[in-house]
Design an enzyme around this catalytic site. Sequence first.
Site, PDB file in Angstrom:
ATOM      1  N   HIS A  37      -5.846  52.954 -29.740  1.00 37.01           N
ATOM      2  CA  HIS A  37      -6.329  54.644 -29.601  1.00 37.01           C
ATOM      3  C   HIS A  37      -7.417  54.796 -30.413  1.00 37.01           C
ATOM      4  O   HIS A  37      -7.171  55.093 -31.582  1.00 37.01           O
ATOM      5  CB  HIS A  37      -5.243  55.710 -29.584  1.00 37.01           C
ATOM      6  CG  HIS A  37      -3.769  55.337 -28.912  1.00 37.01           C
ATOM      7  ND1 HIS A  37      -3.708  56.040 -27.684  1.00 37.01           N
ATOM      8  CD2 HIS A  37      -2.774  54.622 -29.280  1.00 37.01           C
ATOM      9  CE1 HIS A  37      -2.272  55.584 -27.092  1.00 37.01           C
ATOM     10  NE2 HIS A  37      -1.961  54.674 -27.912  1.00 37.01           N
ATOM     11  N   PHE A  38      -8.636  54.452 -29.936  1.00 37.60           N
ATOM     12  CA  PHE A  38      -9.848  54.727 -30.800  1.00 37.60           C
ATOM     13  C   PHE A  38     -10.502  55.925 -30.575  1.00 37.60           C
ATOM     14  O   PHE A  38     -11.446  56.384 -31.304  1.00 37.60           O
ATOM     15  CB  PHE A  38     -10.805  53.532 -30.439  1.00 37.60           C
ATOM     16  CG  PHE A  38     -10.603  52.227 -31.395  1.00 37.60           C
ATOM     17  CD1 PHE A  38      -9.466  52.274 -32.223  1.00 37.60           C
ATOM     18  CD2 PHE A  38     -11.342  50.944 -31.295  1.00 37.60           C
ATOM     19  CE1 PHE A  38      -8.974  50.861 -32.895  1.00 37.60           C
ATOM     20  CE2 PHE A  38     -10.943  49.718 -31.754  1.00 37.60           C
ATOM     21  CZ  PHE A  38      -9.824  49.987 -32.755  1.00 37.60           C
ATOM     22  N   ARG A  39      -9.671  56.965 -29.976  1.00 37.27           N
ATOM     23  CA  ARG A  39      -9.941  58.487 -29.902  1.00 37.27           C
ATOM     24  C   ARG A  39     -11.360  58.702 -29.563  1.00 37.27           C
ATOM     25  O   ARG A  39     -11.814  60.001 -29.762  1.00 37.27           O
ATOM     26  CB  ARG A  39     -10.024  58.778 -31.456  1.00 37.27           C
ATOM     27  CG  ARG A  39      -8.715  58.724 -32.030  1.00 37.27           C
ATOM     28  CD  ARG A  39      -7.591  59.356 -31.288  1.00 37.27           C
ATOM     29  NE  ARG A  39      -6.264  59.130 -32.125  1.00 37.27           N
ATOM     30  CZ  ARG A  39      -5.098  59.054 -31.273  1.00 37.27           C
ATOM     31  NH1 ARG A  39      -4.801  59.292 -30.149  1.00 37.27           N
ATOM     32  NH2 ARG A  39      -3.750  59.053 -32.296  1.00 37.27           N
ATOM     33  N   ASN A  88      -5.514  57.998 -23.092  1.00 35.30           N
ATOM     34  CA  ASN A  88      -5.499  59.318 -23.544  1.00 35.30           C
ATOM     35  C   ASN A  88      -6.463  59.971 -24.631  1.00 35.30           C
ATOM     36  O   ASN A  88      -6.032  60.482 -25.465  1.00 35.30           O
ATOM     37  CB  ASN A  88      -3.968  59.331 -23.982  1.00 35.30           C
ATOM     38  CG  ASN A  88      -3.876  58.774 -25.567  1.00 35.30           C
ATOM     39  OD1 ASN A  88      -4.236  57.832 -25.570  1.00 35.30           O
ATOM     40  ND2 ASN A  88      -2.976  59.398 -26.253  1.00 35.30           N
ATOM     41  N   ASP A 123      -0.350  49.692 -31.324  1.00 37.53           N
ATOM     42  CA  ASP A 123      -0.608  51.097 -31.005  1.00 37.53           C
ATOM     43  C   ASP A 123      -1.221  51.877 -32.003  1.00 37.53           C
ATOM     44  O   ASP A 123      -0.651  53.029 -32.548  1.00 37.53           O
ATOM     45  CB  ASP A 123       1.000  51.576 -30.854  1.00 37.53           C
ATOM     46  CG  ASP A 123       1.129  53.072 -30.335  1.00 37.53           C
ATOM     47  OD1 ASP A 123       0.121  53.536 -29.749  1.00 37.53           O
ATOM     48  OD2 ASP A 123       2.186  53.664 -30.111  1.00 37.53           O
TER      49      ASP A 123
HETATM   50 ZN   LIG Z   1       0.088  54.183 -27.716  1.00 39.29          ZN
END
Ligand SMILES: [Zn+2]
Length: 432
Positions: free
Chosen positions: A59-61, A91, A296
């Site tokens: 998840h690199f946002r 996400n 993750d």
């Molecule tokens: Zn995740």
Amino acid sequence: MLIRQGLVVLPEGLARLDIRTSGEKIAALAEHLAPEAGEEVIDAGGRLVLPGLIDSHVHFRDPGGTHKEDFLTGTQAALAGGVTTILDMPNTQPPTVNRERLAEKAALAAEKAVVDYGFYLGATESNVEEAATASDAAVALKLYMGSSTGSLLVTEFAPLYRHFSTFPLHKPIVVHAEDEQSLKYFAALHPRDHNHARPALSAQIAVSRALAIAEKTGRALHIAHTTTARELELIREAKQKGVHVTCEVTPLHLFLSEEDQHRLGNFGKVNPPLRSESDRAALWTHFDTIDTIATDHAPHTRAEKNQPYEQAPSGMPGVQTMLPLLLTAASEGMVTLNEIVKRCVVHPARIFGLKTKGALEIGKDADIVLVNPRVEYELTDEQMLSKCGWTPFAGRTVTGRIEQVFLRGSLACERGRFLLKPGSGKPVLLEG
Ligand SMILES: [Zn+2]
């Protein structure tokens, strides 16, 4: 370039080999290759030569959360950890739920990334057709069966079943398998105890549900972050019956347990939670059933984590520490180096259809990591290149220092020095 006399980690075992690269590709592997006129030669004697790792769950946002990570800091942390390909989760803000959002994210990565990258589409209750028609531009569809970070969630049967039967069947749906209804029930009973607020039973229910629908629809299913023996038993049984299922485990759940969460407080809060010591040990007992190890990587700032338990977000960084932790486990005899390469390179390339990745093989991308296996050092928050600036593994001694990382034949990182400019990473080429 010629990398000579390293101990090369192949899926089937170790071999002392020379490796020649030509442009971006691996051109030759043999016991002895003579240097050609003008060829750069690297002496890898005494060092391990691994294929660059594929972290298939980060998840690199970017976009929307770039105060805690972006495609530059995330991919620099990856490189420093021997990871040369990342698959980024949907996400973000806005969530990556259609072709347009994928294109926007691709433009951000194209400017910043220093490793190669692919993207997930996110499933919603209303984007069944949209996701399926954009599938060629994504590595997989991510479907949250339980609430986690962000708003993506599919709990109703109809959209769940329709995603499973509509998204191209050979392309994986990756599920976050925690059952939403039971999470609500247990969260009310155990408001401050994360492992009991999101218990093993919630994972078991969701895994069973996903397996049943995958069996019925005949589709490829990949279960993210399994954490308990029961999940792995269900997955093994489904594999034996011919269900097209694979599964992942994270270093967080392999190396930390509920005890650590008590010590770390909100900094150890993650979904699914850190489990009991016996569940942690079971992941190693059932290691044969596990197809991929992915991090993750889910950074949050210290300020976010320092909020009260209820508000503190779940997730920990990990892309930089995965390989050091796994090398250490190998040095302790818990796993072999070739079993690591299968789970961090060979299997993710196969599962997600990454054409030019997957092994140190002639014709594949020359993504190569040189490791000095004897150096011991302590992991610290200060070493972390993630924007969040901390690691749950601070203070842990690891064995094996990552010295040089090559991305498609170019030296990309040497002992913490970055040699490629932002934007050098490229989108992964996907199988049709
Ligand atoms: Zn995740």
